[in-house]
Design an enzyme around this catalytic site. Structure first.
Site, PDB file in Angstrom:
ATOM      1  N   LYS A 267      -7.808  15.701  -3.965  1.00 21.68           N
ATOM      2  CA  LYS A 267      -8.764  16.304  -3.023  1.00 21.68           C
ATOM      3  C   LYS A 267      -8.141  17.321  -2.053  1.00 21.68           C
ATOM      4  CE  LYS A 267      -9.964  12.105  -1.936  1.00 21.68           C
ATOM      5  NZ  LYS A 267     -10.587  10.850  -1.495  1.00 21.68           N
TER       6      LYS A 267
ATOM      7  N   ASP B 277     -11.315   3.443  -0.579  1.00 23.20           N
ATOM      8  CA  ASP B 277     -12.707   3.526  -0.099  1.00 23.20           C
ATOM      9  C   ASP B 277     -13.705   2.880  -1.066  1.00 23.20           C
ATOM     10  OD1 ASP B 277     -12.277   5.570  -1.934  1.00 23.20           O
ATOM     11  OD2 ASP B 277     -13.248   7.140  -0.755  1.00 23.20           O
TER      12      ASP B 277
HETATM   13  C1  BGC Z   1      -9.074   9.342  -5.016  1.00 24.11           C
HETATM   14  C2  BGC Z   1      -9.610   7.935  -4.942  1.00 24.11           C
HETATM   15  C3  BGC Z   1     -10.812   7.880  -4.020  1.00 24.11           C
HETATM   16  C4  BGC Z   1     -11.843   8.922  -4.418  1.00 24.11           C
HETATM   17  C5  BGC Z   1     -13.059   8.932  -3.505  1.00 24.11           C
HETATM   18  C6  BGC Z   1     -10.193  10.326  -5.342  1.00 24.11           C
HETATM   19  O1  BGC Z   1      -9.707  11.636  -5.266  1.00 24.11           O
HETATM   20  O2  BGC Z   1      -8.082   9.431  -5.995  1.00 24.11           O
HETATM   21  O3  BGC Z   1      -8.614   7.040  -4.502  1.00 24.11           O
HETATM   22  O4  BGC Z   1     -11.369   6.596  -4.074  1.00 24.11           O
HETATM   23  O5  BGC Z   1     -11.251  10.196  -4.396  1.00 24.11           O
HETATM   24  O6  BGC Z   1     -12.734   9.194  -2.199  1.00 24.11           O
END
Ligand code: BGC
Length: 548
Positions: free
Chosen positions: A187, A222
């Protein structure tokens, strides 16, 4: 008045072929969905049996779900993507909670700088929150219960240390409730010197550097937070999932199936454990994902090429960028432009310049008053009103929206023309395209492109949910079997599932194709409100009980 130019000099056949071809690339039929879900199931099995698979299937050491009777007051820190939040959560023990929170911005410099700087910032935010907002912490749990979330006696906590649960929404290989190494960033995060380090230790070191009397006792993703908080407020939950900036899911698995735990004490104990799938990394090799040139461009220009493949088809961080690529290809179409008279804007030429929220506005302008809002299913236990639990929907009727592009704007009703006028305004304002270059047909094409991208995302999301239902023996791929359970509870959070028009309905449609109407009707998709905060508090409670 909007310009009414129709096809900008290309012959209608050529234009149509170009649009049809794009539509075809984004379409997924039932066979595609089944193939993708089967691959999901294979990857679940692989990830459960060995370490180091992209679908990481991370054991979380959370060995049960709460029942709503838990009590106590805890601090929670939530680092997830768009925002950083610090919360004080008071679990009232009657499926309700009180939450006070403060949001802090995480700058691009923090996301990509040194990890210690980022963690110092987290510690500073907790410090600021404690100074300005928190009231009753440290925790004060009461009654003893027979589940892992039962309230502990906190006598062994070094007083006046405040127990804190950390929601860290990135892939972390957990080795205990309060230990885990960062596997990778996602992200848009890329802080240096974090990968391979224990995230709890990184945070605790930052607290200690600042002499804060705060102890990080639990680490939670989360999705796990969503699962736990939905269980707390609605009495049970099988899957927690996020459809927001990123995407992921966590579900309750039999420990005997988590073969990679070997003969560790956790495995010997048996029972159930929550597994964080990290499904955002599903099919990084893209053997079954329906990749288009627009997706390849997103991936190639991303901060993490060849990683998080599934997430790049699904999540809010990327949908706008895929759509931007589609629109630019139409602006540049040969032999003649098919959009905006061949003109773009600075906004539309900027990497990530089309926010997924703009797609959402465009689709909303089109859908309002056209497709019924999918109603709440009253057959399942009614949820409490806000603040604790708001049902997103549990409907069985999915609206039949029109996803095809338009060839004849002149034949539309006056209501539809008014909708296109609204979309045209969104385009002019949010994408900064000169009004003289935006026709009603352009508005229709932008709506069409948005719905293609979002529809595909929702259908793929349905594959992930279906895979969990099959994996946990609640459904069979292709339908024909339904569990006896009257209700299958799924906790969700994230901007797409909450706010994107029809995302939920489209997901359900895909689910119905994959596991049949009988199962789909039982699925209760409910908002895990404040899941990250409440989930972290519930884990902190479990951890303090275990003496961490
Ligand atoms: C992460 C996860 C997370 C998800 C939602 C992903 O990019 O790897 O760990 O749960 O985003 O936030």
């Amino acid at each position: 008045m909007a310009p009414t130019s129709a096809l900008y000099g290309s012959s209608p056949d050529v234009s149509r072929r170009i649009l049809d071809d794009i539509e075809h690339q984004f379409s997924l039929d039932k066979d595609d969905l089944i193939r993708i879900t089967s691959q999901f199931l294979e990857d679940f099995k692989l990830g459960l049996s060995e370490y180091n698979h992209p679908m990481a299937m991370i054991p979380t050491f959370v060995t049960g779900v709460p029942d709503g009777t838990e009590t106590g007051t805890f601090l929670a820190l939530d680092l997830g993507g768009t925002n950083l939040r610090v919360c004080e959560v008071e679990l009232l023990g009657n499926q309700e909670f009180v939450l006070r929170q403060q949001k802090y911005k995480v700058s691009e410099a923090l996301k990509t700088g040194e990890a210690t700087t980022l963690f110092d910032y987290l510690a500073d935010s907790v410090d600021a929150f404690l100074t300005e907002f928190a009231s009753a912490v440290p925790a004060s749990p009461t009654a003893e219960q027979a589940n892992p979330f039962a309230s502990p006696s906190l006598n062994d906590l070094p007083d006046p240390t405040v127990p804190l649960g950390l929601t860290f929404s990135f892939p972390v290989e957990q080795t205990a409730l309060n230990r885990g190494k960062v596997l990778t960033w996602t992200k848009g995060f890329a802080a240096k010197n974090a990968i391979g380090n224990d995230v709890v230790q990184l945070l605790q070191d930052a607290f200690d550097r600042k002499h804060l009397h705060v102890r990080c006792v639990a680490l939670v993703n989360d999705t796990v937070g969503a699962l736990l908080s939905r269980a707390y407020t609605s009495g049970g939950c099988v899957l927690g999932s996020i459809f927001g900036t990123g995407t992921n899911g966590a579900f309750v698995e039999r420990v005997e199936n988590i073969r990679k735990l070997g003969d560790s004490p956790a495995r010997q104990k048996g029972g159930y454990m929550v597994v964080n799938t990290e499904w955002g990394a599903f099919n990084n090799t893209r053997t079954v994902l329906p990749t288009t040139p627009y997706d390849n461009k997103v991936d190639r220009e991303s901060i993490n090429p060849r990683l998080q493949a599934f997430e790049k088809f699904i999540s809010g961080m990327y949908l706008g960028e895929i759509t931007r690529n589609v629109l630019l290809s139409l602006i540049d179409a040969a032999p003649k432009p098919l959009l905006f008279n061949g003109r773009s804007s600075k906004q539309l030429n900027t990497h990530y310049g089309l926010d997924t929220a703009v797609m959402s506005e465009v689709e909303e302008a089109w859908e309002v008053g056209r497709t019924p809002i999918v109603p709440i299913n009253h057959d399942t236990p009614k949820e409490k009103a806000a603040p604790n639990g708001v049902v997103v929907d549990t409907a069985s009727d999915v609206p039949n929206w029109q996803s095809a592009h338009f060839t004849d704007v002149d034949a539309l009703s006056s209501e539809d023309i008014a909708r296109l006028e609204r979309i045209r305004s969104v385009i002019i304002q949010r994408l900064d395209i000169d009004a003289e270059n935006v026709s009603l047909r352009d508005a229709a094409i932008v709506r069409w492109a948005s719905s293609l991208v979002a529809n595909r995302a929702a259908k793929l999301s349905g594959c992930a949910v279906a895979a969990v239902l099959v994996q946990t023996e609640r459904a069979k791929l292709g339908g024909g079997f339904a569990t006896d359970e009257p209700r299958i509870s799924i906790g969700v959070d994230g901007s797409l599932i909450q706010h994107y028009p029809n995302f939920n309905a489209r997901l359900r449609e895909s689910l119905r194709e994959l596991v049949g109407l009988e199962v789909e009707k039982k699925v209760d998709i409910g908002l895990a409100k404040d899941g990250s905060g409440v989930g972290a508090a519930l884990c902190a409670l479990q951890a303090t009980k275990q003496g961490h």
